[in-house]
Design an enzyme around this catalytic site. Structure first.
Site: not given
Ligand code: GDP
Ligand code: IMO
Ligand code: MG
Length: 420
Positions: A13, A16, A40-41, A222
């Site tokens: 998270d 990415k 979840g990207h 991840q």
């Molecule tokens: P990922 O799994 O690495 O793609 O990241 P996620 O989407 O799960 O979580 C990142 C969260 O931060 C999302 O809600 C994005 O919309 C948000 N986000 C990404 N970059 C920024 C930033 O620079 N500032 C803020 N405020 N939010 C951001």
């Molecule tokens: P992105 O790509 C954050 C965490 C879960 C749990 C552990 C194992 O959005 O960054 P799993 O479902 O793989 O068996 O879970 O890994 N986890 C993540 N945490 N971002 C993710 O993906 C994750 N994918 C799995 O919360 O602790």
């Molecule tokens: Mg994510």
């Protein structure tokens, strides 16, 4: 020309999705190499937020090819829902997205097994997203799995029934009640949708494109601290999230790898169980969670929040061979008078700089305090216009890691990105 990799250096998270989307115009191909619908990207443009789970984050750019690599575990039901929510006509998508015939499938009973195993673990549960990731990779390594290419075979249904039956035996053994009938229906609808896409040995495709001078970006899921080998096992995911995973997850040689972009938040978050030395359990953590909207993009769970952890970041940089750092969510730190950064740990009375093997070790972070900044930075687009204390923070991290920070992100939109 080399294949660049973008991956997470923390616990997932990091942002990415946003950065892959923002960098996509510079590439011809975006390829996911591991993970599955546990990811979840999020990415945002024109005031609309999209969350992708299986589909690479280059999908919104016409003319770019997106590949789901062999290292990914694919749930057809999730795939179908995601395709339908993209808002892109199917005719266009089938030209933009190719799926590896060697990507293993997540079956409905893999999801059930995930839930059953977590229930059995009780207080030691991993905090899995319950998307069937662990059981699907288990079947892959035990050589029982089904792959995307299998759906084109005449006896696919029999293969499915065989594997499902073996899972039912396990589930009965675990005493776990379940009913997959509804999900199974969606799953087979997903299979029919998958058949409309190119399913092929994408390792040939990607190597041919690369040899023809096309630019490829490999998208990780991840983060390094959730890596199966190097994360806080067993509180990890079931794939190699690190740069080496891009080679096995796409079928490309280490010699083809160019830049390795490591992405990290200006602070830390973790969702699920496992060690988190800098976790803030009081109001500062709550403040970061609220301001940063730190709730899981896949499960909606609140993310644990804490200060930046440099020993963990340096470890991740080392394992990946990170060549450039991208710092995300700098805007969330605006308003703190002081920002803390963990520079080493105290474990058993000693100061250490390595991430301990023992998950139960009592780790006390040693903090350096840096002055914060008050300004709202979300509208800034030039590095030099950033508050001096933020620039000091960036340069402090560069000195402590030895890697340049070449992107500072100041908001979720693809344009809220400062390139240095
Ligand atoms: P990922 O799994 O690495 O793609 O990241 P996620 O989407 O799960 O979580 C990142 C969260 O931060 C999302 O809600 C994005 O919309 C948000 N986000 C990404 N970059 C920024 C930033 O620079 N500032 C803020 N405020 N939010 C951001
Ligand atoms: P992105 O790509 C954050 C965490 C879960 C749990 C552990 C194992 O959005 O960054 P799993 O479902 O793989 O068996 O879970 O890994 N986890 C993540 N945490 N971002 C993710 O993906 C994750 N994918 C799995 O919360 O602790
Ligand atoms: Mg994510």
């Amino acid at each position: 020309m080399k294949i660049d990799i973008l991956l997470g250096l923390q616990w997932g998270d990091e942002g990415k999705g946003k950065i892959v989307d923002a960098l996509s115009p510079d590439y011809d191909v975006v390829a996911r190499f591991q993970g599955g619908p546990n990811a979840g990207h999020s990415l945002e443009f024109n005031n609309i937020k999209h969350v992708l789970h299986l589909i690479p984050s280059g999908i919104f750019h016409p003319g770019k090819l997106n590949i789901i690599g062999n290292g990914v575990v694919l749930d057809p039901a999730v795939f179908k829902q995601e395709i339908e929510e993209l808002g892109i006509p199917l005719g266009e998508l089938t030209g933009r997205l190719v799926i590896s015939s060697k990507a293993n499938l997540i079956l409905p009973t893999h999801r059930t097994l995930d839930a059953a195993y977590e229930k059995k673990k009780g207080s030691l549960k991993i905090g899995s997203t319950l998307k069937g990731i662990g059981p699907a990779y288990t079947d892959k390594t035990s050589r029982n799995g089904l792959r995307a290419g299998d759906i084109l075979l005449d006896d696919f249904r029999a293969m499915y029934n065989g594997l499902t039956a073996s899972h039912v035996v396990l589930l009965k053994d675990l005493g776990f009640d379940f009913d997959i009938s509804e999900y199974e229906k969606l799953w087979f609808e997903g299979i029919e949708l998958l058949k409309k896409f190119r399913i092929e040995n994408t390792e040939y495709l990607i190597n041919e494109l690369f040899s023809a001078g096309r630019k490829v970006l490999a998208e990780g899921a991840q983060g390094t601290m959730l890596d199966l080998d190097f994360g806080s096992y067993p509180f990890v995911t079931s794939s190699n999230t690190i740069s080496a995973g891009a080679c096995t997850g796409l079928g490309v040689s280490p010699r083809t790898i160019g830049e390795i972009f490591g992405i990290f938040k200006a602070y830390c978050t973790r969702v699920g169980s496992g060690p988190f030395p800098t976790e803030l359990r009081e109001e500062t953590g709550e403040f970061l969670r609220k301001k940063g909207a730190e709730f899981g993009a896949t499960t909606g769970r609140p993310r644990r929040c804490g200060w930046l952890d440099l020993p963990a970041l340096r470890y991740a940089i080392m394992i990946n061979g990170t060549t450039r750092l991208f710092m995300m969510k700098a805007d969330i730190l605006s308003g703190f008078s002081t920002i803390k950064v963990c520079t080493s740990y105290r474990v058993g009375g000693e100061t250490v700089s390595q991430v301990p093997f023992d998950n139960n070790a009592v780790i006390e972070p040693v903090y350096t305090e840096l002055p914060g900044w008050a300004e709202d930075i979300t509208g800034i687009r030039k590095y030099n216009d950033l508050p001096v204390n933020l620039k000091n923070y960036v340069e402090f991290i560069e000195r402590k890691t030895g890697v340049p920070i070449t992107i500072v992100s100041v908001g979720p939109d693809r344009n809220s990105t400062i390139f240095r």
